[in-house]
Design a protein around this motif. Sequence first.
Motif, short mmCIF file in Angstrom:
data_model
loop_
_atom_site.label_atom_id
_atom_site.label_comp_id
_atom_site.label_asym_id
_atom_site.label_seq_id
_atom_site.Cartn_x
_atom_site.Cartn_y
_atom_site.Cartn_z
N THR A 199 0.85 -1.18 0.00
CA THR A 199 0.00 0.00 0.00
C THR A 199 0.89 1.23 0.00
O THR A 199 2.10 1.15 0.23
N GLU A 206 -4.76 -6.09 -7.38
CA GLU A 206 -5.19 -4.96 -6.56
C GLU A 206 -6.41 -5.32 -5.73
O GLU A 206 -7.24 -6.14 -6.14
N LYS A 255 -9.35 -3.18 -3.27
CA LYS A 255 -9.89 -1.96 -2.68
C LYS A 255 -11.00 -2.33 -1.71
O LYS A 255 -11.77 -3.27 -1.97
N TRP A 257 -14.12 -0.69 0.88
CA TRP A 257 -14.95 0.40 1.39
C TRP A 257 -15.74 -0.11 2.59
O TRP A 257 -16.20 -1.26 2.61
N ASP A 276 -17.03 4.58 2.77
CA ASP A 276 -15.71 5.21 2.88
C ASP A 276 -14.64 4.28 2.31
O ASP A 276 -14.60 3.09 2.67
N LEU A 277 -13.77 4.81 1.45
CA LEU A 277 -12.63 4.03 1.00
C LEU A 277 -11.67 3.89 2.17
O LEU A 277 -11.13 4.88 2.67
N ASN A 296 -9.18 1.18 2.37
CA ASN A 296 -7.89 0.58 2.04
C ASN A 296 -7.78 0.35 0.54
O ASN A 296 -8.78 0.15 -0.15
N HIS A 297 -6.54 0.40 0.06
CA HIS A 297 -6.24 0.15 -1.35
C HIS A 297 -4.86 -0.48 -1.42
O HIS A 297 -3.86 0.16 -1.09
N THR A 330 -13.65 0.35 -9.04
CA THR A 330 -14.38 1.58 -8.85
C THR A 330 -13.39 2.71 -8.56
O THR A 330 -12.49 2.54 -7.72
N SER A 373 -11.51 5.84 -6.97
CA SER A 373 -11.43 6.24 -5.57
C SER A 373 -12.23 7.49 -5.28
O SER A 373 -12.72 7.70 -4.16
N GLU A 374 -12.32 8.38 -6.23
CA GLU A 374 -13.06 9.63 -6.03
C GLU A 374 -14.48 9.48 -6.55
O GLU A 374 -14.70 8.93 -7.59
#
Length: 231
Positions: free
Chosen positions: A134, A182, A184, A186, A190-191, A193-194, A228, A230-231
Amino acid sequence: MEKSALCILIAVILIGCQTEIKSESLFNGENLEGWHVDVPEMDTVPNAINPFIVRNGLLVSLGTPQGHLITDATHRNFRLEVEYRFAGEPGNCGVLVHASTPRSLYKMFPKSIEVQMMHENAGDFWCIVQDISTDNMEDRRGPRTEWGITEGKKRRIKNLTDGSENPLGEWNSMTVECLENEIKVWVNGDLVNHGYDATADSGQIAVQAEGSEVEFRKLLLTPITALTPSE
């Protein structure tokens, strides 16, 4: 190309374009079909209970004895939508992705990457004989010299947020997207972790019994071809 053959080709292409991506519920609301249990205590203790049950249409992890409920099938490139809550006292649980060799860590945990559900830590990564990277990992994992994927090493990568979980007793939503190497995560939108450069990109999915009772009302799997934003 003959006209008839061209028409058939165009029809096949159009049908393919119209094909919808279908989601699959991993839990049918009635029984544990499609899953198997791996609880070490059940090997040697005659009266050990199965900690995974179906109650009032919910999948329930009773928390003890500790172990895992593992999908029979392997999965790759997916979005997993989970809705869960702690039914009593808060504690520990998790969803494992890219799971493979059973009992690889502490003779309990399958080789995998865990997405933590522990109360107030939902969204942490735990490396279980697999690894993932990360951003800002030294801040979130500790000194680089202590990183590792086996017993005694720093395997936890802290999530990005505080306060993303709902109050105790309320349902939480957790979305885990896995695409290639990868992941991700939520929690309640809320995100949290990535990760990238994971050392696995497919495997089984597992739910833990790790000390606390947890109810699940949704485990929905959808194939994906992109993460998806992140923003």
